[in-house]
Design an enzyme around this catalytic site. Structure first.
Site, PDB file in Angstrom:
ATOM      1  N   HIS A   1      42.703  42.277  45.624  1.00 54.19           N
ATOM      2  CA  HIS A   1      40.684  42.151  45.704  1.00 54.19           C
ATOM      3  C   HIS A   1      40.377  42.143  46.762  1.00 54.19           C
ATOM      4  O   HIS A   1      41.011  41.749  47.763  1.00 54.19           O
ATOM      5  CB  HIS A   1      40.339  41.182  44.634  1.00 54.19           C
TER       6      HIS A   1
ATOM      7  N   ASP B   1      44.303  33.552  42.954  1.00 54.36           N
ATOM      8  CA  ASP B   1      43.587  33.470  42.181  1.00 54.36           C
ATOM      9  C   ASP B   1      44.136  33.703  41.022  1.00 54.36           C
ATOM     10  O   ASP B   1      44.735  34.750  40.300  1.00 54.36           O
ATOM     11  CB  ASP B   1      42.091  34.726  41.734  1.00 54.36           C
TER      12      ASP B   1
ATOM     13  N   HIS C   1      46.476  39.373  46.152  1.00 52.91           N
ATOM     14  CA  HIS C   1      46.239  40.719  45.241  1.00 52.91           C
ATOM     15  C   HIS C   1      44.922  41.681  45.869  1.00 52.91           C
ATOM     16  O   HIS C   1      44.985  41.089  46.953  1.00 52.91           O
ATOM     17  CB  HIS C   1      45.862  39.818  44.002  1.00 52.91           C
TER      18      HIS C   1
ATOM     19  N   HIS D   1      38.446  28.856  47.641  1.00 51.05           N
ATOM     20  CA  HIS D   1      38.290  30.059  46.975  1.00 51.05           C
ATOM     21  C   HIS D   1      37.008  29.109  45.923  1.00 51.05           C
ATOM     22  O   HIS D   1      37.247  29.751  44.558  1.00 51.05           O
ATOM     23  CB  HIS D   1      39.502  30.239  46.425  1.00 51.05           C
TER      24      HIS D   1
ATOM     25  N   ASP E   1      38.122  40.835  48.839  1.00 50.97           N
ATOM     26  CA  ASP E   1      37.960  38.843  49.832  1.00 50.97           C
ATOM     27  C   ASP E   1      39.259  39.059  50.060  1.00 50.97           C
ATOM     28  O   ASP E   1      39.309  37.233  50.105  1.00 50.97           O
ATOM     29  CB  ASP E   1      37.176  38.254  48.715  1.00 50.97           C
ATOM     30  N   HIS E   2      40.609  39.149  49.462  1.00 50.39           N
ATOM     31  CA  HIS E   2      41.545  38.701  49.337  1.00 50.39           C
ATOM     32  C   HIS E   2      42.142  39.955  50.665  1.00 50.39           C
ATOM     33  O   HIS E   2      43.332  39.731  51.316  1.00 50.39           O
ATOM     34  CB  HIS E   2      42.217  38.922  48.268  1.00 50.39           C
TER      35      HIS E   2
ATOM     36  N   HIS F   1      45.409  36.876  36.448  1.00 53.48           N
ATOM     37  CA  HIS F   1      44.113  37.076  36.985  1.00 53.48           C
ATOM     38  C   HIS F   1      43.485  38.582  36.516  1.00 53.48           C
ATOM     39  O   HIS F   1      43.092  39.073  37.143  1.00 53.48           O
ATOM     40  CB  HIS F   1      44.072  37.104  38.840  1.00 53.48           C
TER      41      HIS F   1
END
Length: 305
Positions: free
Chosen positions: A65, A211, A63, A269, A67-68, A141
């Site tokens: 976000h 997530d 996805h 995570h 942090d990914h 998510h």
């Protein structure tokens, strides 16, 4: 095959953990390496490992976000100078990944020396990549997010040497013909090769999740997996709070392991509020009261299977 973790923190990096990034080495089935998510500083983390970006043929994004994905532009750029010249790269991810990559490269005036193919997932995706079967299914998510299931190729069954000798065939070049074909001929007689070898051995199944809070597609992706990589953002505290933020509580993950018959789980995570000591203490407590096979992972942990 082998899974290597270059980032295991949730949301924010810590002094001990970088944000999400996972490498899957395909050996002995192929020499390629696949990346799953590319959090910030992934290219720096890889410098501390023998993995080379030039070997990376596919990148799968769960996805959008930060942090990914914040490390993706850097990885793409560095790949040009680390063995990637002329080697095609495929990026798979949710809608928006194409615009993100193109804008990042355009605004920073980057010209890659290899071609990129980008596949955006529309609800779900089924791919065959060099005999690997890859499924992507939607998670829950709050934003478009996916989990991936990778089925490695099957390998031919081992030969029954005693049976082959019984028909007069001694070890030699003809054994390869029996191994690689459905039928073979020996001394003028045709035989069904399947009678002289064990059944095909199914390749391992790997499930790698983005997530999510619990959802139906999790069971589909994880069913009978040899290895599952799953988020464990909340390893203690209120389960409802975890789900309200569209994340999984450790109780959710342990239930999934049981219901999906997962052989071993690698839990990543982890919230940045947990220290290494906290994680170790919780893991010991959980293993004392649960029978599932699992472990919490740290940056640079590797798992062979």
């Amino acid at each position: 095959m082998e899974i290597i973790f270059f980032g295991t923190s949730a949301g924010l990096p810590t002094k001990d953990r970088h944000t999400q990034s996972i490498a899957l080495k395909l050996e002995p089935y192929a020499t390629d390496i696949w990346l799953f998510d590319v959090g910030e500083a992934t290219q720096h983390q890889i410098l501390h490992h023998s993995i080379k970006l030039g070997k990376v043929s596919h990148i799968f994004i769960t996805h959008m976000h930060g942090d990914h994905v914040y490390g993706l532009p850097g990885v793409l750029t560095s790949r040009s100078f680390q063995g990637g010249e002329g080697k095609p790269l495929t990026i798979v991810g949710p809608k928006g990944i194409k615009a993100y990559v193109e804008a990042s490269l355009s605004f920073t005036h980057v010209h890659l020396n290899y071609p990129i193919h980008i596949i955006e997932i529309d609800d779900q995706l089924d791919l065959t990549i060099d005999q690997f079967e890859v499924q992507a299914r939607p998670l829950n998510h709050g934003v478009p997010c996916y989990g991936y299931r990778v089925q490695a190729p099957s390998t031919p069954g081992t030969l029954d040497v005693a049976k082959l000798k019984a028909i007069g065939m001694e070890p030699g070049p003809l054994y390869q013909q029996v191994k690689n074909h459905d039928t073979f001929e020996f001394e003028g007689v045709a035989y069904d090769a399947h009678h002289f070898k064990a059944p095909e051995k199914q390749g391992p199944i790997v499930a790698i999740f983005g997530d999510t809070k619990p959802c139906d597609s999790e069971l589909t992706l994880a069913q009978n997996a040899d290895v599952m990589v799953h988020e464990a953002t909340y390893i203690d505290g209120d389960k409802q709070l975890a789900n309200d933020y569209h994340h999984s509580h450790i109780d959710d993950v342990l239930q999934l392991i049981t219901h999906a018959n997962v052989q071993h789980s690698l839990l990543t995570h982890l919230s940045n509020r947990y220290t290494k000591e906290d994680v170790k203490a919780v893991e010991q407590q959980l293993k004392a009261s649960h029978t599932q096979s699992f472990q919490f992972v740290q940056d640079f942990d590797a798992y062979h299977f």
